[in-house]
Design a protein around this motif. Structure first.
Motif, mmCIF file in Angstrom:
data_model
loop_
_atom_site.group_PDB
_atom_site.id
_atom_site.type_symbol
_atom_site.label_atom_id
_atom_site.label_comp_id
_atom_site.label_asym_id
_atom_site.label_seq_id
_atom_site.Cartn_x
_atom_site.Cartn_y
_atom_site.Cartn_z
ATOM 1 N N LEU A 129 0.808 -1.063 0.156
ATOM 2 C CA LEU A 129 0.115 0.077 -0.075
ATOM 3 C C LEU A 129 0.977 1.211 -0.010
ATOM 4 O O LEU A 129 0.755 2.070 0.869
ATOM 5 C CB LEU A 129 -0.738 0.013 1.044
ATOM 6 C CG LEU A 129 -1.937 -1.061 0.996
ATOM 7 C CD1 LEU A 129 -2.669 -0.897 2.496
ATOM 8 C CD2 LEU A 129 -2.921 -0.571 0.081
ATOM 9 N N TYR A 132 -0.965 4.627 -0.011
ATOM 10 C CA TYR A 132 -1.833 4.988 1.400
ATOM 11 C C TYR A 132 -1.811 6.283 1.992
ATOM 12 O O TYR A 132 -2.665 6.836 1.924
ATOM 13 C CB TYR A 132 -1.592 3.650 2.391
ATOM 14 C CG TYR A 132 -2.609 4.000 3.601
ATOM 15 C CD1 TYR A 132 -3.705 3.690 3.833
ATOM 16 C CD2 TYR A 132 -2.120 4.678 4.845
ATOM 17 C CE1 TYR A 132 -4.654 3.894 4.699
ATOM 18 C CE2 TYR A 132 -2.713 5.003 5.819
ATOM 19 C CZ TYR A 132 -4.090 4.621 5.873
ATOM 20 O OH TYR A 132 -5.066 4.752 7.049
ATOM 21 N N VAL A 146 -11.735 1.826 -0.958
ATOM 22 C CA VAL A 146 -10.617 2.113 -0.306
ATOM 23 C C VAL A 146 -10.163 1.200 0.628
ATOM 24 O O VAL A 146 -9.471 0.288 0.989
ATOM 25 C CB VAL A 146 -10.177 3.289 -0.097
ATOM 26 C CG1 VAL A 146 -8.726 3.624 0.685
ATOM 27 C CG2 VAL A 146 -10.194 4.284 -1.241
ATOM 28 N N THR A 149 -9.859 -2.605 -0.277
ATOM 29 C CA THR A 149 -8.557 -2.665 -1.058
ATOM 30 C C THR A 149 -7.431 -2.818 0.195
ATOM 31 O O THR A 149 -6.677 -3.591 0.220
ATOM 32 C CB THR A 149 -7.975 -1.698 -1.790
ATOM 33 O OG1 THR A 149 -8.860 -1.457 -2.943
ATOM 34 C CG2 THR A 149 -6.814 -1.732 -2.351
ATOM 35 N N THR A 328 -8.986 3.462 -8.432
ATOM 36 C CA THR A 328 -8.346 3.460 -7.124
ATOM 37 C C THR A 328 -8.171 2.284 -6.605
ATOM 38 O O THR A 328 -6.949 1.956 -6.264
ATOM 39 C CB THR A 328 -9.241 4.206 -6.182
ATOM 40 O OG1 THR A 328 -9.660 5.651 -6.866
ATOM 41 C CG2 THR A 328 -8.493 4.781 -4.861
ATOM 42 N N LEU A 332 -4.059 1.267 -6.068
ATOM 43 C CA LEU A 332 -3.428 0.819 -4.711
ATOM 44 C C LEU A 332 -2.906 -0.625 -4.570
ATOM 45 O O LEU A 332 -2.078 -0.644 -3.865
ATOM 46 C CB LEU A 332 -4.903 0.918 -3.819
ATOM 47 C CG LEU A 332 -5.084 2.324 -3.297
ATOM 48 C CD1 LEU A 332 -6.537 2.081 -2.483
ATOM 49 C CD2 LEU A 332 -4.179 3.063 -2.522
ATOM 50 N N SER A 333 -3.384 -1.329 -5.478
ATOM 51 C CA SER A 333 -2.976 -2.864 -5.415
ATOM 52 C C SER A 333 -1.859 -3.042 -6.491
ATOM 53 O O SER A 333 -1.435 -4.388 -6.405
ATOM 54 C CB SER A 333 -4.057 -3.704 -5.902
ATOM 55 O OG SER A 333 -4.651 -3.513 -7.156
ATOM 56 N N THR A 382 -3.168 6.860 -8.387
ATOM 57 C CA THR A 382 -4.102 6.995 -7.164
ATOM 58 C C THR A 382 -4.218 8.585 -7.161
ATOM 59 O O THR A 382 -5.414 8.939 -6.638
ATOM 60 C CB THR A 382 -3.371 6.530 -5.883
ATOM 61 O OG1 THR A 382 -2.993 5.064 -6.056
ATOM 62 C CG2 THR A 382 -4.184 6.583 -4.797
#
Length: 691
Positions: A129, A132, A146, A149, A328, A332-333, A382
């Motif tokens: 992450l 983040y 979010v 995830t 998103t 994020l991944s 992101t």
């Protein structure tokens, strides 16, 4: 001589860690990329000043590797996972299986064995992450996509490490069905012991040790290395044990100061050493050869990006998310840093009886390219699409300090009237700043028809008749007399308090709890830098232990003279909106003006800027106070510099206290810190409990 001397090697490492990451971050590149490059330059293909086979590098890199996985487990938000457990497991399964199958297909396509192919698939299945801090800064962490995830990370990282353990075990020796069952059974028992045993032991130890942060820190380190050694004993890789240890003590540490110290030690020393060692392992001729036969690298990079997108798209269809939430979740991944690099290094250094590696240099180099690509494009995507996410807004239409905090946290106010009046606790220590502190507290208390509690802390002694303690108590009473005179000037009730305590911060927090305080107003502390990061300062400790909001102030002039207040607003988190309310209430006291400043980068679409301004205007107008509140938007990439420049025309700046870290444990520079260092006006820094 340079390569063989442990002290010289360690000195070079410290110099690299100290100088290289900031240089790369100035060019908007991750600091860890700089550490990899430094490893290449200092390694066998460069200056040959460091040797990856030296005992010093081996030790620091091994500690960094287990520390990296420990922090990865520690930073998984179990509370967020529990909120959307079923959907997190669902997306975690998708974003684990789709890349795993893709990696197996790529491995077989390039003639790797089934075992190596499965291992390649597991390297693609996890994610870090890295972005983040971006979603946290934008205030969209509470968006369900979010949260899902973030929760999925626990599933993908755990699954990837379990696959790694099995693949390493198969490659290392004769492996039968019985030995596989034995390994899985041992791993299951070991996981249960670590996850539940360490959690119980940790909570018991922390409960009994009280405020002994040194011993608590050592306990956490001991848990990390016992778990790592235990993993090796049962025949699996130590990073599996480190990750499980991070999960186990996650609830134990919470957001305590000890957690900050654990992450700090890892992020500034051991984890960077691991990345430098990764750079030392890169063989430039082999790396160039890998890139010249670009197909394997291209297949792994495209396969990862495509499979993560497919997983996010399936989750969109399954849970009916919109396109912004899809993109998103995908971004994020994407980043492959912590678990991926640690597992790759383990696999690369695993040999069978014939001396063959589990994965070759081609895969190692391809994964490094994958890390560089995803670590750069993931956060960029992101930051582009997370800004369009929506989150439920709290109702903050209030004109009372006594209620804005509960509302900002989304809590329901009690229907029964509170038995005690609005109370502001004011710890006083420095006679030079005492007057302005008392004035600020008195202004707020008078607005709420409440009272102030001027508080002085005398550091305890073994003997209560100690002459030094008597002298300290005498000074405390003198300070309180001055506080009473100031409170009388403002017509505010004052209830002075003297406390003898070994810990100043806990003395403040305990008194505020005993007095049922609604707010703590503190003076500024200059205890910053390395010592404060290692041992903490009074402000950090009060932020952690206080039950109510804390306003840390640096007042250059009397609060009664404040006429213009600046509030930087970067998102719509309840706490940030609460800071807006705090500024409006403070402005109502002096009939002052409030300006809400929003700084957006040049890539932000104009429609999005207009939407933000509209929402901010609506929030500002919800206040029942008749305060002159205006909005100013500036397009600029340097947020801190804009705030510093704009603040020159204001008497006071109100900001939130926030800290951001990546899941890899590498500290992210925060705008707040840079701004505070250079502001030439008064400051109020708001901190919420457990911040």
């Amino acid at each position: 001589m340079l390569a063989q001397s442990p002290i010289i090697a360690f000195t070079i490492l410290i110099l690299v860690i100290f100088t290289v990451p900031p240089i790369f971050e100035r060019f908007r590149l991750p600091g860890l990329v700089g550490l990899l490059v430094a490893g290449v330059v200092l390694g066998q293909n460069g200056l040959n000043l460091l040797n990856s086979e030296s005992e010093t590098i081996k030790l620091l890199s091994e500690i960094g590797k287990v520390y990296l996985m420990f922090v990865a487990g520690l930073e998984i938000d179990l509370e967020q996972f529990r909120k959307t457990r079923n959907r997190s497991i669902g997306f975690g399964t998708l974003t684990f299986l789709v890349p795993l199958i893709t990696g197996i297909f790529i491995g077989r396509l390039f003639n790797f064995s089934w075992n190596a192919s499965v291992l390649i698939g597991s390297l693609l299945a996890s994610h870090t992450l890295l972005a983040y801090p971006i979603v946290s800064r934008l205030g969209v962490v509470t968006n369900e996509a979010v949260t899902v995830t973030i929760g999925a990370t626990i599933f993908t990282d755990t699954g990837a490490l379990l696959v790694l353990a099995i693949c390493v075990g198969i490659h290392a020796g004769e492996f039968t069905a019985l030995s596989l069952v034995t390994l899985l059974a041992g791993l299951a028992i070991y996981s249960i012991v670590v996850l539940f045993g360490f959690d119980w032991l940790g909570k018991e130890f922390f409960r009994r040790s009280g405020d002994e942060q040194g011993n608590q820190f050592l306990f956490i380190l001991l848990a990390l290395f016992i778990a790592s050694v235990g993993a090796q004993v049962i025949g699996v890789e130590k990073i599996v044990g480190a990750f499980l240890a991070g999960l186990a003590v996650n609830d134990v540490l919470g957001r305590s100061p000890v957690r900050e110290k654990v992450e700090f030690v890892g992020s500034v020393l051991f984890i960077p050493c691991f990345f430098v060692d990764m750079g030392l392992l890169i063989d430039i001729p082999a790396f160039v050869k890998t890139l010249s036969s670009v197909w394997l690298t291209l297949a792994i990079v495209v396969g990862l990006i495509g499979s993560k997108f497919v997983a996010a798209f399936l989750a969109k269809l399954l849970y009916r998310y919109n396109n912004a939430e899809l993109l998103t979740m995908w971004s994020l991944s994407l980043p492959q840093v912590a678990a991926t690099l640690a597992a790759t290094l383990v696999a690369y250094k695993t040999f069978n009886s014939a001396g063959e590696r589990l994965i070759n240099e081609g895969v190692l180099n391809s994964v490094i390219v994958l890390m560089l690509v995803t670590a750069i494009i993931g956060p960029i995507i992101t930051s582009r699409f997370a800004t369009t996410l929506t989150v439920p807004q709290a109702n903050l239409a209030t004109n009372k300090l006594s209620s804005w905090w509960q509302n900002s946290m989304g809590e329901v106010e009690e229907q029964t009237p509170t038995p005690s009046p609005f109370t502001v606790v004011v710890p006083i220590y420095n006679p030079k700043t005492q007057r302005y502190l008392i004035e600020m507290a008195a202004l707020l208390a008078r607005h709420e028809s409440g009272r102030i509690v001027p508080l002085v802390i005398a550091v305890g002694r073994v003997h209560m008749d100690d002459p030094q303690l008597n002298a300290a108590l005498s000074q405390c009473r003198q300070r309180l007399e001055g506080a009473l005179e100031i409170s009388q000037e403002f017509g505010v009730e004052a209830s002075p308090a003297v406390r003898i305590d070994d810990d100043v911060a806990l003395g403040i927090s305990r008194t505020s709890r005993e007095e049922n305080a609604n707010l703590v107003v503190m003076g500024w502390s200059r205890n910053t830098g390395l010592r404060a990061r290692l041992f903490g300062n009074v402000i950090d400790s009060v932020f952690w232990s206080s039950h109510c909001p804390v306003a840390v102030t640096r007042l250059l002039n009397s609060p009664t003279k404040i006429q213009r207040i600046l509030v930087p607003v970067g998102n719509f988190t309840p706490q940030t909106i609460g800071a807006v309310r705090f500024a409006q209430i403070l402005a109502d006291v002096n009939q002052a003006q409030v300006v809400l400043l929003h700084v957006c980068d040049r890539r932000t679409p104009q429609a999005q800027v207009s939407k933000f301004e509209s929402q901010l205007s609506e929030i500002a107008s919800q206040s029942k106070l008749h305060v002159n509140t205006s909005i100013k938007t500036i397009v600029n990439d340097d947020i801190a510099r804009v705030i510093i420049r704009e603040a020159e025309a204001f008497d006071l700046v109100v900001m939130r206290s926030t800290r951001y870290r990546t899941a890899g444990g590498l500290a992210v520079s925060e705008v707040t810190t840079e701004v505070i260092k250079e502001l030439n006006c008064s400051i109020v820094l708001l901190g919420e409990p457990h911040s």
